[in-house]
Enzyme design. Structure first.
Site, PDB file in Angstrom:
ATOM      1  N   GLY A  18       0.903  -1.136   0.218  1.00  0.00           N
ATOM      2  CA  GLY A  18       0.085   0.068  -0.313  1.00  0.00           C
ATOM      3  C   GLY A  18       0.826   1.255  -0.088  1.00  0.00           C
ATOM      4  CG  ASN A  40      -6.184  -8.436   0.277  1.00  0.00           C
ATOM      5  OD1 ASN A  40      -5.989  -7.058   0.131  1.00  0.00           O
ATOM      6  ND2 ASN A  40      -7.275  -8.737   0.749  1.00  0.00           N
ATOM      7  CG  LEU A  81       0.787   0.120   8.117  1.00  0.00           C
ATOM      8  CD1 LEU A  81       2.589  -0.862   9.119  1.00  0.00           C
ATOM      9  CD2 LEU A  81       1.871   1.184   6.711  1.00  0.00           C
ATOM     10  CB  SER A  83      -6.701  -1.445   7.092  1.00  0.00           C
ATOM     11  OG  SER A  83      -7.968  -0.650   6.628  1.00  0.00           O
ATOM     12  CB  THR A 100      -9.095  -6.258   7.483  1.00  0.00           C
ATOM     13  OG1 THR A 100      -9.434  -6.989   5.940  1.00  0.00           O
ATOM     14  CG2 THR A 100      -7.237  -6.110   7.388  1.00  0.00           C
ATOM     15  CE1 TYR A 153      -9.561   2.745   8.360  1.00  0.00           C
ATOM     16  CE2 TYR A 153      -9.639   5.113   9.437  1.00  0.00           C
ATOM     17  CZ  TYR A 153      -8.718   4.189   8.202  1.00  0.00           C
ATOM     18  OH  TYR A 153      -7.700   4.218   8.626  1.00  0.00           O
ATOM     19  CB  THR A 183      -0.054   9.685   5.695  1.00  0.00           C
ATOM     20  OG1 THR A 183      -0.161   9.489   7.259  1.00  0.00           O
ATOM     21  CG2 THR A 183       0.864   9.683   5.237  1.00  0.00           C
TER      22      THR A 183
HETATM   23  P1  NAD Z   1      -3.402   1.413   1.459  1.00  0.00           P
HETATM   24  O1  NAD Z   1      -4.730   0.760   1.142  1.00  0.00           O
HETATM   25  O2  NAD Z   1      -2.781   2.205   0.115  1.00  0.00           O
HETATM   26  O3  NAD Z   1      -2.570   0.287   2.331  1.00  0.00           O
HETATM   27  C1  NAD Z   1      -3.143  -0.506   2.877  1.00  0.00           C
HETATM   28  C2  NAD Z   1      -2.361  -2.107   2.086  1.00  0.00           C
HETATM   29  O4  NAD Z   1      -3.353  -3.453   2.853  1.00  0.00           O
HETATM   30  C3  NAD Z   1      -3.139  -1.911   1.132  1.00  0.00           C
HETATM   31  O5  NAD Z   1      -1.822  -2.674   0.378  1.00  0.00           O
HETATM   32  C4  NAD Z   1      -3.984  -3.399   0.663  1.00  0.00           C
HETATM   33  O6  NAD Z   1      -4.000  -4.062  -0.192  1.00  0.00           O
HETATM   34  C5  NAD Z   1      -3.189  -4.050   2.282  1.00  0.00           C
HETATM   35  N1  NAD Z   1      -4.688  -4.817   2.897  1.00  0.00           N
HETATM   36  C6  NAD Z   1      -5.864  -4.746   2.854  1.00  0.00           C
HETATM   37  N2  NAD Z   1      -6.657  -5.798   4.066  1.00  0.00           N
HETATM   38  C7  NAD Z   1      -5.514  -6.360   3.568  1.00  0.00           C
HETATM   39  C8  NAD Z   1      -5.937  -7.970   4.412  1.00  0.00           C
HETATM   40  N3  NAD Z   1      -6.653  -8.322   4.718  1.00  0.00           N
HETATM   41  N4  NAD Z   1      -5.219  -8.361   3.827  1.00  0.00           N
HETATM   42  C9  NAD Z   1      -3.819  -8.476   2.782  1.00  0.00           C
HETATM   43  N5  NAD Z   1      -3.733  -7.158   3.026  1.00  0.00           N
HETATM   44  C10 NAD Z   1      -4.124  -6.181   3.050  1.00  0.00           C
HETATM   45  O7  NAD Z   1      -3.617   2.929   2.793  1.00  0.00           O
HETATM   46  P2  NAD Z   1      -2.660   3.476   3.608  1.00  0.00           P
HETATM   47  O8  NAD Z   1      -3.009   4.751   3.566  1.00  0.00           O
HETATM   48  O9  NAD Z   1      -1.554   3.078   2.862  1.00  0.00           O
HETATM   49  O10 NAD Z   1      -2.745   2.945   5.042  1.00  0.00           O
HETATM   50  C11 NAD Z   1      -2.072   2.180   5.897  1.00  0.00           C
HETATM   51  C12 NAD Z   1      -2.787   2.382   7.152  1.00  0.00           C
HETATM   52  O11 NAD Z   1      -2.679   3.007   7.574  1.00  0.00           O
HETATM   53  C13 NAD Z   1      -3.719   1.305   7.189  1.00  0.00           C
HETATM   54  O12 NAD Z   1      -3.748   0.117   7.811  1.00  0.00           O
HETATM   55  C14 NAD Z   1      -4.512   2.441   7.244  1.00  0.00           C
HETATM   56  O13 NAD Z   1      -6.048   2.320   8.311  1.00  0.00           O
HETATM   57  C15 NAD Z   1      -3.851   3.367   8.261  1.00  0.00           C
HETATM   58  N6  NAD Z   1      -3.921   4.222   8.567  1.00  0.00           N
HETATM   59  C16 NAD Z   1      -3.379   5.628   7.350  1.00  0.00           C
HETATM   60  C17 NAD Z   1      -3.979   6.859   6.495  1.00  0.00           C
HETATM   61  C18 NAD Z   1      -3.616   7.921   6.332  1.00  0.00           C
HETATM   62  O14 NAD Z   1      -3.911   8.611   5.532  1.00  0.00           O
HETATM   63  N7  NAD Z   1      -2.850   7.176   4.531  1.00  0.00           N
HETATM   64  C19 NAD Z   1      -3.912   7.554   8.240  1.00  0.00           C
HETATM   65  C20 NAD Z   1      -4.972   6.869   9.789  1.00  0.00           C
HETATM   66  C21 NAD Z   1      -4.292   5.563   9.637  1.00  0.00           C
END
Ligand code: NAD
Ligand code: UDP
Length: 330
Positions: A18, A40, A81, A83, A100, A153, A183
């Site tokens: 991700g 995944n 990470l 989700s 998840t 969520y 972020t």
């Molecule tokens: P993203 O969607 O780019 O990355 C999440 C990754 O997790 C993806 O590659 C997805 O394919 C993978 N994934 C999801 N469910 C899965 C599962 N059941 N098994 C295997 N892989 C799985 O999102 P992101 O922005 O990079 O966020 C990463 C983490 O940080 C998340 O947990 C999110 O909740 C948390 N977060 C992000 C932000 C933000 O601003 N980006 C803010 C708060 C929290």
């Protein structure tokens, strides 16, 4: 990856394909960790791992919700990470998101328990809901609607935190909990529906910027390299958390529209669309805990980070044969 632990620390990054996860992998590899990714690809992209794979990371295309997915693996540290994270995914994938952070995270906690690994859970500022306390400190319990459209969520992440602390109390699992605030940066999906990709894709394609509500709601945006460093410091440090990781600079949505226009050098108009239900009115982290206990604070300015992000989105547009990317609206 799996097998015997050596002196070089081995790390699993669940969700490593991700946006944030892939930057974390690059940082960990640069710091000398051996990195395995399990993902995944539901919202991630394998191309995000181009650098990491060239630096020796291993990629396993698996769903952490699958009870067999982690069998036989062993690591020193596990970052969870995994989700979907964009509000537009909340209506698309509510049950998957809940599974998840509950079943999937439980599988990782079981792995940590069995192999004595340290495990970090990527929680979120969404645990504070529409906060009545501002800025948000970690001891604020939050204001979440448990049945609203964001609850899949928010409550899933609250459950993931509670599950982490339950494993810690019951079995002594060595946990870390990070509360990540908004972020942004390169490798965000241009059509993922969040404000920064939407505004850049719209401005680059001459479309009006989609401001939800009157645009007075605030967020605080952290550049992804700062965020990845904060996660690594939390993992290496000695406190379980929760720790807010984010940038305390706060802007309204209308201010972000203005900055995006200034960076691109045009005057794309805004168009107001309905405010999504339960959209938090304000959000800003109090990062004293991270500053004091991890000696971490963000260093990349919003303007600098947005320039890097703009360069990435320009490349994304240029790489599409049809040259068009349609933003996803909430
Ligand atoms: P993203 O969607 O780019 O990355 C999440 C990754 O997790 C993806 O590659 C997805 O394919 C993978 N994934 C999801 N469910 C899965 C599962 N059941 N098994 C295997 N892989 C799985 O999102 P992101 O922005 O990079 O966020 C990463 C983490 O940080 C998340 O947990 C999110 O909740 C948390 N977060 C992000 C932000 C933000 O601003 N980006 C803010 C708060 C929290
Ligand atoms: N937002 C907006 N237009 C968009 C996307 C988002 O006005 O095209 C607003 C949204 O209502 C919220 C803020 O920008 O107040 C941040 O939204 P985002 O989806 O990026 O993250 P959130 O903090 O809501 O999870």
């Amino acid at each position: 990856m799996s097998g015997v632990k050596t002196q070089q620390k081995s790390v699993l990054v669940a969700g490593g394909a991700g946006f944030i996860g892939s930057h974390l992998c690059d940082l960990l590899l640069a710091q000398g960790f051996r990195v395995t990714v399990v993902d995944n690809l539901i919202t991630g992209r394998k191309q995000n791992l181009q650098t990491a794979l060239s630096q020796g990371a291993e990629f396993l295309e698996r769903d952490i919700n699958d009870p067999q997915a982690l069998q036989g693996l062993e690591f020193d540290q596990i970052y969870n990470l995994a989700s979907p994270a964009s509000p537009v995914d909340f209506s698309r994938l509510p049950v998957f998101i809940m599974n998840t952070a509950s079943q999937g995270h439980a599988h990782l906690l079981e792995l940590a328990r069995a192999t004595k690994a340290r495990i970090l859970f990527a929680s979120t500022s969404e645990v504070y809901g529409d906060p009545a306390v501002h800025p948000q400190r970690e001891d604020y319990f939050g204001n979440v609607n448990p049945i609203g459209p964001r609850s899949c969520y928010d409550e899933a992440k609250r459950y993931g935190e509670a599950l982490s602390f339950s494993y810690h109390r019951a079995y002594g699992v060595d946990i870390r909990v990070a509360r990540i605030f908004n972020t942004y940066g390169p490798r965000m999906r241009p059509d993922d529906g969040r404000i920064i990709p939407n505004f850049f894709m719209q401005a680059l394609q001459g479309q009006a910027l989609s401001v939800y509500g009157n645009g007075s709601q605030t967020r605080s945006f952290c550049y992804v390299s700062d965020l990845a460093l904060g996660l690594m410091k939390l993992m290496q440090g000695s406190i379980t958390g929760p720790v807010n990781i984010g940038n305390p600079r706060e802007n309204t949505v209308l201010e972000i529209a203005l900055i995006v226009n200034q960076l691109i050098g045009n005057k794309t108009p805004v168009r107001h669309l309905p405010l999504p239900e339960n959209d938090p009115k304000q959000r800003r982290p109090d990062i004293s805990r991270a500053e004091e206990s991890l000696a971490w604070r963000p260093s990349v300015s919003l303007e600098e980070g947005l320039q890097q992000t703009l360069a990435f989105f320009r490349q994304e547009l240029a790489s599409r044969p049809e040259g068009v990317i349609t933003p996803t609206l909430g």
